[in-house]
Design a protein around this motif. Structure first.
Motif, PDB file in Angstrom:
ATOM      1  N   ALA A   5      15.745   5.197  -1.044  1.00 26.37           N
ATOM      2  CA  ALA A   5      14.690   5.273  -2.047  1.00 26.37           C
ATOM      3  C   ALA A   5      14.450   3.905  -2.677  1.00 26.37           C
ATOM      4  N   PHE A   6      13.240   3.708  -3.150  1.00 28.43           N
ATOM      5  CA  PHE A   6      12.868   2.547  -3.952  1.00 28.43           C
ATOM      6  C   PHE A   6      12.440   3.096  -5.306  1.00 28.43           C
ATOM      7  N   GLU A   7      13.297   2.925  -6.324  1.00 29.54           N
ATOM      8  CA  GLU A   7      13.035   3.518  -7.630  1.00 29.54           C
ATOM      9  C   GLU A   7      12.163   2.598  -8.467  1.00 29.54           C
ATOM     10  N   VAL A   8      11.168   3.170  -9.119  1.00 31.88           N
ATOM     11  CA  VAL A   8      10.233   2.404  -9.945  1.00 31.88           C
ATOM     12  C   VAL A   8      10.063   3.129 -11.274  1.00 31.88           C
ATOM     13  N   THR A   9       9.473   2.412 -12.251  1.00 30.70           N
ATOM     14  CA  THR A   9       9.172   3.047 -13.527  1.00 30.70           C
ATOM     15  C   THR A   9       7.678   3.270 -13.705  1.00 30.70           C
ATOM     16  N   ARG A  10       6.893   2.529 -12.975  1.00 30.68           N
ATOM     17  CA  ARG A  10       5.432   2.679 -13.006  1.00 30.68           C
ATOM     18  C   ARG A  10       4.920   2.198 -11.656  1.00 30.68           C
ATOM     19  N   TRP A  11       4.059   3.003 -11.044  1.00 31.33           N
ATOM     20  CA  TRP A  11       3.667   2.642  -9.674  1.00 31.33           C
ATOM     21  C   TRP A  11       2.247   3.124  -9.385  1.00 31.33           C
ATOM     22  N   PRO A  12       1.510   2.328  -8.610  1.00 35.79           N
ATOM     23  CA  PRO A  12       0.136   2.714  -8.275  1.00 35.79           C
ATOM     24  C   PRO A  12       0.095   3.977  -7.418  1.00 35.79           C
ATOM     25  N   VAL A  13      -0.983   4.736  -7.599  1.00 32.21           N
ATOM     26  CA  VAL A  13      -1.224   5.943  -6.819  1.00 32.21           C
ATOM     27  C   VAL A  13      -2.387   5.692  -5.874  1.00 32.21           C
ATOM     28  N   GLY A  14      -2.197   6.039  -4.617  1.00 37.89           N
ATOM     29  CA  GLY A  14      -3.269   5.942  -3.632  1.00 37.89           C
ATOM     30  C   GLY A  14      -3.741   7.318  -3.226  1.00 37.89           C
ATOM     31  N   ASN A  15      -4.650   7.374  -2.251  1.00 42.77           N
ATOM     32  CA  ASN A  15      -5.186   8.682  -1.874  1.00 42.77           C
ATOM     33  C   ASN A  15      -4.218   9.498  -1.025  1.00 42.77           C
ATOM     34  N   GLN A  16      -3.075   8.895  -0.624  1.00 46.61           N
ATOM     35  CA  GLN A  16      -2.067   9.627   0.145  1.00 46.61           C
ATOM     36  C   GLN A  16      -0.819   9.919  -0.671  1.00 46.61           C
ATOM     37  N   GLY A  17      -0.802   9.532  -1.928  1.00 47.60           N
ATOM     38  CA  GLY A  17       0.372   9.700  -2.763  1.00 47.60           C
ATOM     39  C   GLY A  17       0.744   8.390  -3.413  1.00 47.60           C
ATOM     40  N   LEU A  18       2.005   8.205  -3.750  1.00 41.07           N
ATOM     41  CA  LEU A  18       2.441   6.909  -4.270  1.00 41.07           C
ATOM     42  C   LEU A  18       2.176   5.838  -3.232  1.00 41.07           C
ATOM     43  N   LEU A  19       1.657   4.724  -3.668  1.00 34.93           N
ATOM     44  CA  LEU A  19       1.257   3.660  -2.757  1.00 34.93           C
ATOM     45  C   LEU A  19       2.435   3.215  -1.883  1.00 34.93           C
ATOM     46  N   TYR A  20       2.229   3.255  -0.572  1.00 30.18           N
ATOM     47  CA  TYR A  20       3.211   2.847   0.452  1.00 30.18           C
ATOM     48  C   TYR A  20       4.373   3.827   0.616  1.00 30.18           C
TER      49      TYR A  20
END
Length: 884
Positions: free
Chosen positions: A593-608
């Motif tokens: 996993a790559f844990e984040v506290t704030r992350w962009p959302v894309g049209n497929q879910g969390l970005l990347y």
């Protein structure tokens, strides 16, 4: 209380005493050569694996493959339809193998002909198409195709051919055929009347029941009659299952047609079978097609065709798989050399089956309830009436059936390979499990199809579990299976680690692995780019240049305060607001996993999230089920530099660009959860890195940015009007949500067996990582998330698609790659019929005209279902595990 070794052994029968007390005395092994030596030299690849699906396909010995390869390296085999020296060698060798096949079945070319096919199914289809059927007409009743209901799908499918020929098909239950035999058969008509065909299996592939071979002569002679129909009856014997472990003497039991598949006997080659045709019947067969090699002569411009003389030449259209046919010679050699013949195999495999049957039958819960329900027509008293197959379902203490999919997953944790479902034999499945025709149709309407994992519908089983033995099976295999049943059903396994790691595993100790832990909050915040970087990288298209810059990361102290507060509320059983406590993405499918506290959302879910995956040399996706060390690869995404960095213990970090070079990218086809996806290879550098890490050829591929994979409607949920949900390389849905209260309840159940009451056997962080969620929230009570219909997180809205049905991957420690079956077993016990944990989410609508983010500390607002049940959705829903 853990189950001790003495208690385990007490549940097993003493084999020597059992064998000596049997009458006649059972035979185990093959004389002077020990089975241990046989396994060590010929089947070393089975070390650590208990393979119990020999009725599906047995395993080939090393010497067979070596001998065949040596043959190919020393000889040149050409197309048998040519006239050169190499072709003549092929033709003569193939003819010699035909003799060998007939000799194996105690007959000769004087009585039978061998037609090579692609398998037993193709042999059955050939009979259906070539038999001299007489259609029903006003003048006569025509031919009858009669088959035992306990038959393989490939037999039942013959009725589609006969229907097209206006021939009546009649199913007959085994008990009805026996009743006809006892009261006398109907009289046959004179020669010249309709020709009928009866097909039955020498051995049921469902239960291992061996039907009397004397039926062949009884039906052909008229002493038995499947149905009252004047005419002459012929017999088609489906021997594919029977001949895998038993001799068949066609000099005594002269069936008109016999179908076999050779991989059932030898394990190799696959895709090769035969139809043995009694020469007295051969002239009656009709042929509506001719292919290369079958014509003595024909005209292209006129309807003129003369077939070749021999049966094989007339029906083997095109060039046969001649190298596979040659491989059969080495299969016969190896089988005779290692075992001394089929009669020895018959006795050995039956001994193992009878021992296992007796032990299974004796297992009871403390309340006296049986542990298994066995589906059999015999008491395993003789190998003449019972093959080495045991079909059963596992029961709980109340007598309710535990779904076969759950048993299969548990067995795999012990490296035990079984077969589950209905085994392409719906008739036997219905008969033994009490499934009516109406129920089969209802199950199909509910989404259950042959071969899937929908094992229970409304509490009723759709299939069962089958184990079967082969000539290389050992007592240790049988006892390992019995210990598995005893351990998982009669003993508490909590606190016991699985003694072996997965094959090929070289897991690092957790202390050494600490250097590979996920980045901290401060690490992630420093990497998130500002809006202009996101726009330049193409993360969002169509952004207005006047869009306000959004603070991407809340203060670290605020995030830590929120996490601490939410955790305290969970532990105290508080009923406060639902809060996002953790966010994870998994850039490389099945990696860490790559844990984040704030992350962009894309049209497929969390970005990347799951944009990449590791594949083997054949382009097949690898998951932790096959390669648990994938969890030791730590991905780290830097959006500013537009790179992903991969780290692993003992390896130099390596960088991978986030986006492909459209000019250099090599598009390839890959497969994820039965979907074809367009991907591209990330290059030789990363391929060499992965191959060195795993010790075998591997590649990293990424889903093409211009490829859209639409989500399937599997959960009974309609998408919002005008929207189509798209997926990355996930299995099922865009997001997986986990409730900390649910994790806490499981943690308390797992840790209850700690003798000192102090050591936390499964820390919360460990359990959360095993379930590989994207969004983790606090909660007011366990499994309340399964009552939600939808949720909102800030401006984002999600539909709850249903629970995630878990697989064996939750048993893999994501910090070490080691495996422990306790998590799956405890979850199986507590959740009963389905091992559900976490829920799937999908965007209901998404406006990407401005940046969208998910953040730790955000409030989660759930909307309840109107008529929700507390813990379970309908078990007919086919839902796969999103973790990978």
């Amino acid at each position: 209380m853990a189950c001790g070794v003495a208690q385990l052994e007490a549940g097993l029968l003493n084999f020597e005493r059992f064998r000596d007390s049997s009458t006649p005395r059972l035979v185990y092994g093959y004389g002077q050569r020990s089975l241990h030596e046989l396994r060590e030299h010929e089947f070393s690849r089975l070390a650590g694996t208990v393979y119990l699906d020999h009725a599906g396909a047995t395993v080939f010995p090393q010497s067979q493959l070596t001998s065949f390869t040596d043959d190919l390296l020393k000889n040149v085999y050409g197309n048998p339809h040519s006239q050169n020296i190499s072709s003549k060698l092929t033709l003569d060798t193939v003819d010699q193998v035909r003799y060998r096949v007939l000799a194996h079945f105690h007959t000769s070319p004087d009585d039978y002909s061998v037609i090579f096919t692609s398998g037993s199914t193709a042999a059955l289809k050939l009979v259906a198409e070539a038999f001299p059927w007489e259609p029903q007409s006003p003048e006569n009743t025509g031919s009858r195709f009669c088959y035992l209901t306990d038959n393989h799908t490939s037999v039942v499918g013959m009725r589609e051919v006969t229907r097209a020929m206006k021939v009546t098909s009649i199913p007959v239950r085994p008990e009805d055929l026996q009743l006809v035999e006892t009261r006398g058969a109907a009289a046959h008509g004179s020669d010249g009347q309709a020709l009928h065909l009866f097909c039955y299996p020498a051995q049921s592939n469902f239960s291992g029941t061996r039907y009397p071979l004397c039926w062949i002569e009884g039906i052909k002679s008229g002493r038995m009659c499947p149905v009252d129909a004047p005419g002459k009856w012929f017999v088609l014997l489906d021997a594919a299952s029977y001949v895998s472990t038993s001799p068949l003497d066609l000099s005594v039991h002269q069936a008109d047609f016999v179908s076999v598949s050779f991989y059932k006997i030898f394990g190799f080659p696959t895709g090769l079978g035969a139809l043995l045709v009694n020469n007295h019947v051969a002239p009656l067969l009709r042929k509506s097609y001719f292919g290369g090699g079958t014509a003595a002569g024909y005209l292209a411009g006129e309807d003129f065709y003369v077939p070749r003389q021999s049966v094989a030449e007339r029906f083997e259209d095109g060039t046969i798989s001649f190298l596979d046919v040659i491989a059969l010679k080495h299969g016969f050699d190896a089988l005779d050399r290692l075992t001394g013949g089929m009669e020895n195999i018959k006795q050995h495999t039956f001994t193992l089956a009878k021992y296992t049957y007796a032990a299974l039958s004796s297992l009871q819960y403390p309340n006296g309830a049986p542990v298994v329900r066995i589906y059999s027509d015999s008491e395993f008293c003789s190998p003449d009436i019972q093959g080495p197959v045991i079909n059963f379902n596992v029961l709980d203490e109340q007598g309710d059936i535990i779904g076969y999919s759950q048993v299969d997953k548990m067995a795999s944790l012990y490296n035990i390979q079984v077969r589950t479902g209905c085994f392409c034999n719906t008739g036997a499945c219905q008969r033994h499990l009490g499934i009516s025709d109406e129920m089969v149709k209802k199950h199909l309407q509910a989404g259950h199809i042959c071969g899937d994992n929908v094992d229970l519908i409304d509490g009723q089983p759709t299939g069962s579990v089958r184990i079967s033995f082969g000539y290389m099976s050992t007592l240790e295999d049988a006892q390992a299976f019995l210990r598995f049943i005893i351990t998982t059903r009669l003993c508490s396994s909590r606190g016991q680690s699985f003694p072996q790691t997965l094959a090929g595993e070289a897991a690092a100790p957790s202390a050494e692995h600490s250097a590979l832990n996920v980045p901290t909050v401060t690490d992630v915040c420093s990497l998130l780019p500002q809006e202009d970087t996101l726009m330049e990288s193409g993360v969002w298209n169509g952004f207005s240049t006047t869009t306000n810059v959004v603070e991407l990361c809340p203060p670290v102290s605020e995030v830590n305060r929120r996490q601490q507060t939410s955790s305290e509320e969970v532990l105290a059983g508080g009923h406060g607001a639902h809060i996002v406590t953790n966010l994870y993405l998994y850039p490389v499918k099945s990696c860490a996993a790559f844990e984040v506290t704030r992350w962009p959302v894309g049209n497929q879910g969390l970005l990347y999230d799951r944009s990449w995956m590791v594949v083997n040399h054949n382009g097949i996706c690898l998951s932790q089920k096959q390669e648990p060390r994938l969890c030791l690869i730590q991905p780290f995404i830097d959006l500013q530099q537009r790179i992903m960095v991969l780290k692993a213990k003992g390896m130099e970090p390596i960088e991978v660009p986030l986006e492909e070079n459209s000019e250099q990218a090599q598009i390839c086809q890959s497969k994820v959860c039965a979907d074809r996806v367009n991907t591209y290879d990330c290059g030789e550098k990363i391929s060499r890195w992965l191959s060195e890490l795993f010790g075998r050829e591997c590649h990293l591929i990424k889903q093409s940015s211009n490829f859209q994979r639409n989500a399937k409607k599997k959960h009974g949920k309609d998408q919002s009007p005008g929207t189509t949900a798209t997926l990355s390389l996930v299995n099922e849905a865009q997001y997986l949500l986990l409730n900390r209260s649910s994790v806490l309840e499981l943690q308390q159940q797992l840790n209850v067996s700690d003798e000192n009451g102090k050591e936390e056997l499964f820390p919360m962080s460990d359990l959360i990582s095993r379930f590989r969620a994207n969004i983790v929230t606090n909660g007011t009570k366990a499994f309340e998330e399964e009552k939600w219909d939808s949720i909102s997180v800030g401006s984002l809205h999600f539909q709850v698609l249903g629970p995630c049905h878990r697989c064996q991957m939750i048993c893999i420690d994501q910090q070490t790659g080691q495996r422990n079956q306790d998590v799956f077993q405890k979850l199986s016990e507590s959740r009963k019929r389905k091992v559900n944990f976490g829920v799937y989410l999908m965007h209901t609508s998404l406006d990407l005209s401005s940046p969208c983010f998910l953040s730790v500390g955000s409030q989660v607002l759930p909307v309840l279902k109107e008529h929700a049940e507390c813990h379970h959705l309908p078990t007919s829903e086919k839902q796969q595990d999103v973790i990978s």
